[in-house]
Design an enzyme around this catalytic site. Structure first.
Site, PDB file in Angstrom:
ATOM      1  N   LYS A 275     -11.176   1.486  13.905  1.00  0.00           N
ATOM      2  CA  LYS A 275      -9.798   1.765  14.320  1.00  0.00           C
ATOM      3  C   LYS A 275      -9.714   1.933  15.835  1.00  0.00           C
ATOM      4  CE  LYS A 275      -7.165   1.850  10.648  1.00  0.00           C
ATOM      5  NZ  LYS A 275      -5.905   1.099  10.584  1.00  0.00           N
TER       6      LYS A 275
ATOM      7  N   GLY B 149       0.835  -1.205   0.000  1.00  0.00           N
ATOM      8  CA  GLY B 149       0.000   0.000   0.000  1.00  0.00           C
ATOM      9  C   GLY B 149       0.862   1.244   0.000  1.00  0.00           C
ATOM     10  N   PHE B 150       0.201   2.363   0.141  1.00  0.00           N
ATOM     11  CA  PHE B 150       0.917   3.648   0.078  1.00  0.00           C
ATOM     12  C   PHE B 150       1.936   3.773   1.218  1.00  0.00           C
ATOM     13  CE2 PHE B 150       0.247   8.011   1.999  1.00  0.00           C
ATOM     14  CZ  PHE B 150       1.350   8.576   1.380  1.00  0.00           C
ATOM     15  N   ILE B 151       1.466   3.745   2.449  1.00  0.00           N
ATOM     16  CA  ILE B 151       2.400   3.907   3.576  1.00  0.00           C
ATOM     17  C   ILE B 151       3.275   2.666   3.726  1.00  0.00           C
ATOM     18  CG2 ILE B 151       2.561   4.172   6.098  1.00  0.00           C
ATOM     19  CD1 ILE B 151      -0.049   5.894   5.839  1.00  0.00           C
TER      20      ILE B 151
ATOM     21  N   THR C 216     -12.022  -6.029   7.964  1.00  0.00           N
ATOM     22  CA  THR C 216     -10.565  -5.987   7.800  1.00  0.00           C
ATOM     23  C   THR C 216      -9.922  -5.274   8.986  1.00  0.00           C
ATOM     24  OG1 THR C 216     -10.874  -5.845   5.423  1.00  0.00           O
ATOM     25  CG2 THR C 216      -8.699  -5.243   6.251  1.00  0.00           C
TER      26      THR C 216
ATOM     27  N   GLY D 238      -3.691  -1.885  -2.327  1.00  0.00           N
ATOM     28  CA  GLY D 238      -2.258  -1.864  -2.585  1.00  0.00           C
ATOM     29  C   GLY D 238      -1.977  -2.323  -4.010  1.00  0.00           C
TER      30      GLY D 238
ATOM     31  N   TYR E 145     -15.272   3.780  10.142  1.00  0.00           N
ATOM     32  CA  TYR E 145     -13.809   3.656  10.069  1.00  0.00           C
ATOM     33  C   TYR E 145     -13.194   4.030  11.423  1.00  0.00           C
ATOM     34  CZ  TYR E 145      -9.027   4.483   8.409  1.00  0.00           C
ATOM     35  OH  TYR E 145      -7.668   4.459   8.235  1.00  0.00           O
TER      36      TYR E 145
ATOM     37  N   ASP F  16       0.046  -8.644   1.685  1.00  0.00           N
ATOM     38  CA  ASP F  16      -0.895  -7.663   1.127  1.00  0.00           C
ATOM     39  C   ASP F  16      -1.894  -8.406   0.240  1.00  0.00           C
ATOM     40  OD1 ASP F  16      -0.394  -4.279   0.592  1.00  0.00           O
ATOM     41  OD2 ASP F  16      -2.003  -5.359  -0.453  1.00  0.00           O
TER      42      ASP F  16
END
Ligand code: UDP
Length: 326
Positions: free
Chosen positions: A153, A10-12, A95, A36, A149, A31
């Site tokens: 989290k 993914g990005f980070i 997820t 991603g 979200y 992943d």
């Protein structure tokens, strides 16, 4: 050192993977390639220390196999992006809650330390200038998908805390504020890549609402070393840290900056939240971090400013367009 990075394509995660490989780690990337992309690892694909496992963090067996034999885990796999959350709220809940518990459980069983990537979204609509880690959370209805979200989290954070206090797991939580940089995809809603792509294509930049909402953007390359330093610092274990940029910018102001930095001739248009996200959407007017704790613990001090970020995202975007059109 052998390290597992969930969400490493993914990005980070891909920036983290690159950073760790450069530091001499062997890195296993887990992943599912949902958001991603394998291409995010292109710069490292020949590196002998990199292994990509395509699979989900919700798959207990795969997670167990990946954690076995590593010395530490960075859990960066998540369903992210406002558009993605609105489109698939259930999948994102599963997820982010279920997947995180599976990774926590595996880290506990194999006795390895873990860093959990959380988000500034957990503060919800608390608009205090300089949000601190123990500030209150101000959330809308759980039936408004945007907040699911933050719910997920926050549950993941509480679960991490439970594993730490009840079972003795070694864990650190980071709350990332609007983290930006090359490889971030605009298609899931993130504003910087969207504005940059619009500016480069000569299309109007779409500012949602009145454009006075405030954010602080932080370059991913400033965030990643702090994540590593926090997991490596025993004094950070069992604790939570904000990581975010310092410069406040309105979204309308961001649009102007993107046009200036890219030299675009695009216009700016305003769309209502309803037009952008559908009925009942709630945004936060201001989200400004106080990252003093991370500064004091590991010297976190972002060095790149907003213009650096926009320029880096534009350079990456141009390069990708060239490759795709070649
Ligand atoms: N935004 C916008 N135009 C876009 C995408 C986003 O004006 O094309 C706004 C969005 O409504 C929010 C801000 O930009 O106020 C940041 O959005 P993003 O999804 O990047 O992050 P977050 O909402 O999580 O801070």
């Amino acid at each position: 050192m052998r390290t597992l990075v969930t969400g490493g394509a993914g990005f980070i995660g891909s920036h983290l993977t690159e950073h760790l490989l450069r530091a001499g780690d062997e890195v296993v990337v887990l992943d599912d390639l949902s958001t991603g992309r394998e291409a995010n690892l292109d710069a490292m694909s020949d590196h002998p220390g990199l292994r990509l496992v395509v699979g989900s963090v919700c798959d207990r067996e795969i997670v167990d196999r990946c954690v076995r034999g590593v010395d530490r885990v960075f859990h960066a796999a998540a369903s992210v992006g406002v558009l993605k959350i609105l489109e698939k709220p259930l999948q994102s809940l599963r997820t982010n809650v279920h997947g995180t518990e599976i990774v926590l459980q595996a880290a506990l069983e194999h006795g390895v330390p873990i860093l959990i990537t959380s988000t500034s979204e957990v503060y919800g609509k608390n608009s205090r200038i300089g949000l601190r880690e123990d500030d209150d959370r101000v959330l809308g209805s759980p039936l408004k998908s945007r907040w699911s979200y933050a719910e997920a989290k926050a549950v993941a954070e509480s679960m991490t805390h439970g594993y730490t206090t009840e079972h003795g797991l070694t864990a650190v939580i980071v709350r990332l504020f609007n983290t930006v940089g090359p490889r971030q995809a605009g298609q899931y809603g993130m504003v910087v890549p969207r504005f940059v792509e619009q500016a480069l294509a000569g299309r109007p930049l779409t500012v949602y609402g009145d454009g006075h909402q405030i954010r602080c953007f932080c370059h991913v390359l400033d965030v990643v070393p702090a994540m590593v330093a926090l997991l490596e610092d025993e004094r950070a274990h069992g604790d939570v840290f904000n990581l975010g940029g310092t410069e406040q910018v309105s979204i309308g102001g961001l649009a102007e900056r993107v046009i200036a930095v890219t030299g675009s001739t695009s216009d700016i248009v305003h769309l209502s939240y309803e037009q952008a996200y559908g009925e009942g959407f709630e945004d936060m007017r201001r989200r400004v971090p106080d990252s003093t704790k991370a500064l004091e613990r590991v010297g976190f001090r972002p060095r790149r400013d907003l213009d650096d970020v926009i320029a880096a995202v534009a350079a990456h975007s141009k390069q990708r367009r060239e490759v795709e059109h070649a």
